[in-house]
Design a protein around this motif. Structure first.
Motif, short mmCIF file in Angstrom:
data_model
loop_
_atom_site.label_atom_id
_atom_site.label_comp_id
_atom_site.label_asym_id
_atom_site.label_seq_id
_atom_site.Cartn_x
_atom_site.Cartn_y
_atom_site.Cartn_z
N HIS A 163 61.66 74.94 22.83
CA HIS A 163 60.97 74.45 21.63
C HIS A 163 61.86 74.08 20.44
O HIS A 163 61.68 73.01 19.86
N ALA A 197 52.92 78.55 27.84
CA ALA A 197 53.94 78.06 26.90
C ALA A 197 53.32 77.85 25.52
O ALA A 197 53.91 78.21 24.50
N GLY A 217 59.12 77.45 27.68
CA GLY A 217 58.51 76.80 26.51
C GLY A 217 59.14 77.27 25.21
O GLY A 217 59.50 76.47 24.34
N LEU A 232 56.28 71.96 25.78
CA LEU A 232 55.16 72.43 26.61
C LEU A 232 55.28 71.91 28.04
O LEU A 232 55.05 72.61 29.01
N GLY A 239 58.02 73.78 29.83
CA GLY A 239 57.52 75.08 30.25
C GLY A 239 56.56 74.93 31.41
O GLY A 239 56.60 75.70 32.38
#
Lengths: 258, 119
Positions: A217, B57, A213, A225, A228
């Motif tokens: 990003h 995450a 994640g 997200l 991940g």
């Protein structure tokens, strides 16, 4: 005992409902208040309105999904990307709902029975589930449904008010306290991960999810997200299954009948 | 009055309802399946893992690359807040609520000290 139970001999649904309602105002309510005050403050800082923040407590009804929505809309993510992220982050409700509803016996019955079961489904979230799983085996079958409705209503009610309080507090408090409020929820989940999660597969899922994640990003904020979650998880899942590590099994209801 | 409900507002309301429906998908499916499937199936374990990994995450991102006011706190302060919270968790026999308040309090304290120029 943190939870209120109706007297075992009582046949009144109202008595069971009220016992559930009071249970939500005790220790479970305290945890919800801290959590939703934090969410309310965060939601304001990330640009949601008060009605929007409170509505999300009713519709999504789980802080992680609500945080994801607040964060991603602030990043101006795509509508569809946000809905998929919130939906997937709440996937844990499926394995939670199964053992809880096994306590309610057969689904057979008319429209009213079905509606009350599916309506009750909306309440499923961490605090509600933990309390309900603890109380269900202690109640006779007839008292279970009304107790759950009482408990669920007070859990959500307390949380809606706390969302509003956190929202209002965000503008009134000095910067340092505001910082503490928005820090509450991410820190809470970090601690929960550190203390409670068992099983090689789940631990690998968390580490891989966090690492992937973060890495994705900067390049791909809308879908980081999901990257991940799904990639990290599948990788971790294979590890978990390969190692033959038995995860701590979700508690099976010990008695489905009173 | 014409901007009472701007399009961004409507967009957000629709988003909150749609995300709620997406979340209900699992709840409703769980109600429907309860009593029909066993709990220890690989599919269910995979679904639980997705949820954990995505939450991880999200939490990692909110702590390391935050939006909003947390972004104003230096990374070092956020890390210290997490470390103190974790330490408190193990010292306080896993009382999560108290540990969270101590960790968040630490961050607030650091922010006050910085504002006063003592750090």
């Amino acid at each position: 005992m943190t939870y209120h139970l109706p007297p075992p001999a009582s046949t009144s649904s109202l008595v069971a409902w009220r016992a559930g309602l009071i249970s939500g105002l005790g220790a479970p309510g305290l945890a919800l208040i801290a959590s939703f005050i934090g969410f309310g403050a965060l939601a304001r800082e990330l640009g949601l309105s008060l009605p929007q923040s409170m509505l999300s407590t009713v519709t999504i009804w789980a802080v992680p999904g609500q945080m994801a929505l607040a964060e991603m809309q602030a990043l101006e993510a795509d509508f569809f990307a946000i809905v998929v992220a919130v939906t997937l982050i709440n996937a844990r409700f499926l394995p939670m709902t199964l053992p809880l509803f096994a306590y309610l016996g057969s689904h057979r019955g008319g429209i009213a029975r079905k509606a009350s079961l599916y309506g009750l489904g909306q309440f499923v979230a961490l605090t509600f589930w933990t309390g309900s799983m603890r109380v269900m085996p202690l109640l006779p079958m007839a008292q279970r449904m009304p107790w759950l409705y009482g408990f669920g209503l007070s859990c959500i009610g307390v949380s809606i008010v706390a969302t509003g309080v956190g929202y209002a507090a965000a503008s009134a408090l000095p910067v340092a306290l505001k910082l503490a409020l928005v820090f509450l929820n991410p820190l809470f989940f970090l601690l929960v991960f550190s203390a409670d999660v068992k099983g090689a597969g789940n631990i690998a899922a968390i580490l891989a999810g966090a690492a992937i994640g973060l890495a994705v990003h900067p390049f791909w904020p809308d879908w980081s997200l999901m990257a991940g979650g799904v990639v990290g998880d599948s990788f971790a899942f294979v590890i978990g299954e390969k190692m033959g590590a038995r995860r701590s099994k979700p508690a099976e209801p010990d008695s489905r009948e009173p | 009055m014409d901007s009472l409900l701007g399009s961004r507002d409507l967009w957000l309301f629709a988003l909150i309802v749609a995300a709620g429906l997406g979340s209900y998908l699992w709840r409703g499916l769980g109600v429907w399946l309860s009593g029909r499937v066993t709990l220890d199936s690989p599919v269910l374990r995979w679904v639980t893992c997705v949820s954990y990994a995505m939450l991880a995450a999200l939490v990692a991102r909110m702590l390391m690359m935050p939006e909003g006011p947390l972004a104003a706190a230096p990374l070092l302060d956020r890390v210290i807040g997490c470390a103190i919270g974790l330490g408190a968790l193990f010292l306080l026999k896993r009382n999560t609520l108290a540990a969270v308040l101590i960790g968040a309090g630490t961050l607030a304290l650091l922010s006050v000290l910085r504002a006063q120029g003592w750090l």
